[in-house]
Design a protein around this motif. Structure first.
Motif, PDB file in Angstrom:
ATOM      1  N   UNK A  86      40.670  42.005  33.836  1.00  0.00           N
ATOM      2  CA  UNK A  86      41.893  41.905  34.602  1.00  0.00           C
ATOM      3  C   UNK A  86      42.829  40.846  34.053  1.00  0.00           C
ATOM      4  N   UNK A  87      44.125  41.306  34.041  1.00  0.00           N
ATOM      5  CA  UNK A  87      44.876  40.058  33.464  1.00  0.00           C
ATOM      6  C   UNK A  87      44.940  38.920  34.521  1.00  0.00           C
ATOM      7  N   UNK A  88      44.619  39.252  35.697  1.00  0.00           N
ATOM      8  CA  UNK A  88      44.930  38.028  36.484  1.00  0.00           C
ATOM      9  C   UNK A  88      43.474  37.044  36.339  1.00  0.00           C
ATOM     10  N   UNK A  89      42.670  37.293  35.648  1.00  0.00           N
ATOM     11  CA  UNK A  89      41.479  36.395  35.122  1.00  0.00           C
ATOM     12  C   UNK A  89      41.853  35.707  34.066  1.00  0.00           C
ATOM     13  N   UNK A  90      42.675  36.525  32.922  1.00  0.00           N
ATOM     14  CA  UNK A  90      43.071  35.651  31.709  1.00  0.00           C
ATOM     15  C   UNK A  90      43.979  34.530  32.198  1.00  0.00           C
ATOM     16  N   UNK A  91      45.004  34.906  33.258  1.00  0.00           N
ATOM     17  CA  UNK A  91      45.928  34.059  33.650  1.00  0.00           C
ATOM     18  C   UNK A  91      45.441  32.933  34.434  1.00  0.00           C
TER      19      UNK A  91
END
Length: 135
Positions: free
Chosen positions: A25-30
């Motif tokens: 998930x992109x939110x995890x990376x951010x």
């Protein structure tokens, strides 16, 4: 939007769900980018307005030029920070928060305030823990 998402329902109008607990998930990376050691301090350091690189580096005690540059690049890629290059001689580069970055900074500074206010409590807890462990 995420890079690895789950659909709410099947069909041509699938809606994507962001889920920080999912590996891709992109939110995890951010979240990792923002909450890393230098990410938190960089975002919080930009909360009061645009800052030049060296001024930000002086504000964040202990960060190397390389780490600050990498952190700013990552935060810029994620839409948290904007890099403004002014066409002066010599070039003037200033970093500031995007609207998303300001929302993130507000949350981070609230957390920072809680932790700074709890320094005595944390110190007492650490000493008690160390005493129990024989440290």
């Amino acid at each position: 939007m995420t890079t690895d998402t789950r659909a709410l329902d099947a069909g041509p109008t699938d809606e994507m769900v962001a889920d920080v607990f999912q590996r891709g998930c992109t939110s995890r990376h951010v979240l990792e980018s923002v909450t890393g050691r230098w990410g938190v301090l960089t975002v919080a350091g930009l909360r009061d307005g645009g800052v030049r690189f060296n001024a930000l580096r002086r504000r964040i005690d202990g960060v190397s030029e390389k780490m600050l540059a990498q952190t700013l690049q990552g935060l810029e890629r994620d839409g948290i920070v904007v890099r403004d290059v002014r066409g002066t001689i010599p070039p003037h580069v200033e970093y500031s928060l995007t609207p998303l970055g300001r929302r993130v900074a507000d949350s981070l500074t609230a957390l920072i305030d809680v932790l700074e206010d709890a320094v005595d409590e944390v110190g007492a807890s650490q000493r008690a823990y160390d005493a129990r462990r024989g440290s």
